[in-house]
Design an enzyme around this catalytic site. Sequence first.
Site, PDB file in Angstrom:
ATOM      1  N   SER A  12       0.836  -1.198   0.000  1.00 49.78           N
ATOM      2  CA  SER A  12       0.000   0.000   0.000  1.00 49.78           C
ATOM      3  C   SER A  12       0.874   1.251   0.000  1.00 49.78           C
ATOM      4  CB  SER A  12      -0.902   0.014   1.236  1.00 49.78           C
ATOM      5  OG  SER A  12      -1.459   1.309   1.382  1.00 49.78           O
ATOM      6  N   HIS A  37      -1.253  -1.181  -4.226  1.00 51.71           N
ATOM      7  CA  HIS A  37      -2.552  -0.839  -3.629  1.00 51.71           C
ATOM      8  C   HIS A  37      -2.582   0.668  -3.349  1.00 51.71           C
ATOM      9  CE1 HIS A  37      -6.185  -1.897  -1.294  1.00 51.71           C
ATOM     10  NE2 HIS A  37      -5.781  -1.002  -0.404  1.00 51.71           N
ATOM     11  N   ASP A  59      -4.728   3.697  -1.683  1.00 48.12           N
ATOM     12  CA  ASP A  59      -5.795   4.000  -0.733  1.00 48.12           C
ATOM     13  C   ASP A  59      -6.287   5.433  -0.890  1.00 48.12           C
ATOM     14  OD1 ASP A  59      -6.147   1.607   0.899  1.00 48.12           O
ATOM     15  OD2 ASP A  59      -4.050   1.914   1.455  1.00 48.12           O
ATOM     16  N   MET A  97      -8.830   8.271   0.207  1.00 42.82           N
ATOM     17  CA  MET A  97      -9.684   8.623   1.355  1.00 42.82           C
ATOM     18  C   MET A  97     -10.164  10.066   1.218  1.00 42.82           C
ATOM     19  SD  MET A  97      -7.297   7.131   4.399  1.00 42.82           S
ATOM     20  CE  MET A  97      -6.639   5.458   4.360  1.00 42.82           C
ATOM     21  N   HIS A 137      -8.359   1.377  -4.073  1.00 39.92           N
ATOM     22  CA  HIS A 137      -9.318   1.154  -2.992  1.00 39.92           C
ATOM     23  C   HIS A 137      -9.965   2.486  -2.628  1.00 39.92           C
ATOM     24  CE1 HIS A 137      -9.773  -0.133   1.545  1.00 39.92           C
ATOM     25  NE2 HIS A 137     -10.935   0.033   0.951  1.00 39.92           N
ATOM     26  N   MET A 183     -12.049   4.641  -0.482  1.00 37.07           N
ATOM     27  CA  MET A 183     -12.703   4.838   0.815  1.00 37.07           C
ATOM     28  C   MET A 183     -13.325   6.226   0.779  1.00 37.07           C
ATOM     29  SD  MET A 183      -9.778   3.122   3.162  1.00 37.07           S
ATOM     30  CE  MET A 183      -8.576   3.331   1.850  1.00 37.07           C
ATOM     31  N   MET A 236     -11.909  -6.023   5.020  1.00 36.01           N
ATOM     32  CA  MET A 236     -11.052  -5.127   5.813  1.00 36.01           C
ATOM     33  C   MET A 236     -10.713  -5.816   7.140  1.00 36.01           C
ATOM     34  SD  MET A 236     -10.431  -2.476   4.000  1.00 36.01           S
ATOM     35  CE  MET A 236      -9.448  -1.684   5.278  1.00 36.01           C
ATOM     36  N   GLY A 286      -9.052   3.818   7.394  1.00 41.63           N
ATOM     37  CA  GLY A 286      -8.764   5.231   7.634  1.00 41.63           C
ATOM     38  C   GLY A 286      -7.283   5.512   7.836  1.00 41.63           C
ATOM     39  N   ASP A 321      -6.812  -6.450   4.072  1.00 40.64           N
ATOM     40  CA  ASP A 321      -6.187  -5.125   4.100  1.00 40.64           C
ATOM     41  C   ASP A 321      -6.244  -4.565   5.521  1.00 40.64           C
ATOM     42  OD1 ASP A 321      -5.302  -2.563   3.576  1.00 40.64           O
ATOM     43  OD2 ASP A 321      -6.997  -2.004   2.309  1.00 40.64           O
TER      44      ASP A 321
HETATM   45  C1  DX5 Z   1      -6.492   1.250   5.791  1.00 38.73           C
HETATM   46  C2  DX5 Z   1      -6.003   1.137   4.350  1.00 38.73           C
HETATM   47  C3  DX5 Z   1      -4.889   0.177   4.218  1.00 38.73           C
HETATM   48  C4  DX5 Z   1      -3.616   0.612   4.894  1.00 38.73           C
HETATM   49  C5  DX5 Z   1      -2.863  -0.606   5.298  1.00 38.73           C
HETATM   50  O1  DX5 Z   1      -7.471   2.207   5.861  1.00 38.73           O
HETATM   51  O2  DX5 Z   1      -7.053   0.692   3.531  1.00 38.73           O
HETATM   52  O3  DX5 Z   1      -4.626  -0.191   2.876  1.00 38.73           O
HETATM   53  O4  DX5 Z   1      -2.817   1.405   4.077  1.00 38.73           O
HETATM   54  O5  DX5 Z   1      -1.788  -0.222   6.058  1.00 38.73           O
HETATM   55  P1  DX5 Z   1      -1.019  -1.192   7.035  1.00 38.73           P
HETATM   56  O6  DX5 Z   1      -0.550  -2.366   6.214  1.00 38.73           O
HETATM   57  O7  DX5 Z   1       0.096  -0.355   7.555  1.00 38.73           O
HETATM   58  O8  DX5 Z   1      -1.996  -1.623   8.074  1.00 38.73           O
HETATM   59 ZN    ZN Z   2      -6.651  -0.258   1.358  1.00 36.45          ZN
END
Ligand code: DX5
Ligand code: ZN
Length: 230
Positions: free
Chosen positions: A22, A47, A49, A51, A80, A82, A151, A156, A189
């Site tokens: 990620s 990946h 993320d 947000m 992804h 969010m 998840m 977040g 994830d």
């Molecule tokens: C969480 C994200 C993850 C996050 C994972 O909200 O969707 O993809 O980046 O990070 P780690 O592997 O550090 O938990």
């Molecule tokens: Zn993610």
Amino acid sequence: MLRGSDRHVNASNVKQVIVAPSLLAADFSKLGEEIRRAVGAGADWLHLDVMDGHFVDNISFGPAVVAMAEAASDIFLDVHLMISRPDHYLPRFIEAGADMVTVHIEAAHDVTETLQRIREAGLRAGLALNPETPLAAVEPHFDAIDLLLCMTVVPGFGGQAFMPEVLEKIEDAAKLRKKHGHGFLIEVDGGIDTHSAASCRAAGADVMVAGSSTFRAPDMAAAIRAIRGE
Ligand code: DX5
Ligand code: ZN
């Protein structure tokens, strides 16, 4: 639930596992370099993320960073979302070069329609559910998805602790997939490292998203191999 030695006979131990670092855990002062470092270390997918500060209590990045990642390498881009309105922003992520777009069942959109639009654009469609959301909420969409994202933290933030209670849901999803012959991959994830990845693989997960445990590892290639179970 699979326990102890049962895990060693589970078929998921012998199939190909995909590792998706990620980008959230990368050094943001040099994202292009960080992406190439992940590719060089053996990452299968990247990946991303996204947000919006509304669906989750954090703001990360948007389509411009996806477009940068697309330009920086040929790696498969696993986006992804969010965000509260994935239907509204979807065209911009398609345009940016996403290979897969994963949307949340909990977001405010017509899930059936959004998944259909993703596939119609020639992309892979993913559906995510939060730890507290039951599997029954996503089951009606199993024929319309290429990936189910379970998840393993409340989304977040990176760097949170893995929630082992989600393992049972992963096992149930894998059983239903087998029973009905669905073709989707199961992705996990949040808090994924060597240890939690082994439990997730045993439960039937195929795609391991890992931020902190890959980008912040002293040896990223070794970390990726360990998460894959090699
Ligand atoms: C969480 C994200 C993850 C996050 C994972 O909200 O969707 O993809 O980046 O990070 P780690 O592997 O550090 O938990
Ligand atoms: Zn993610």
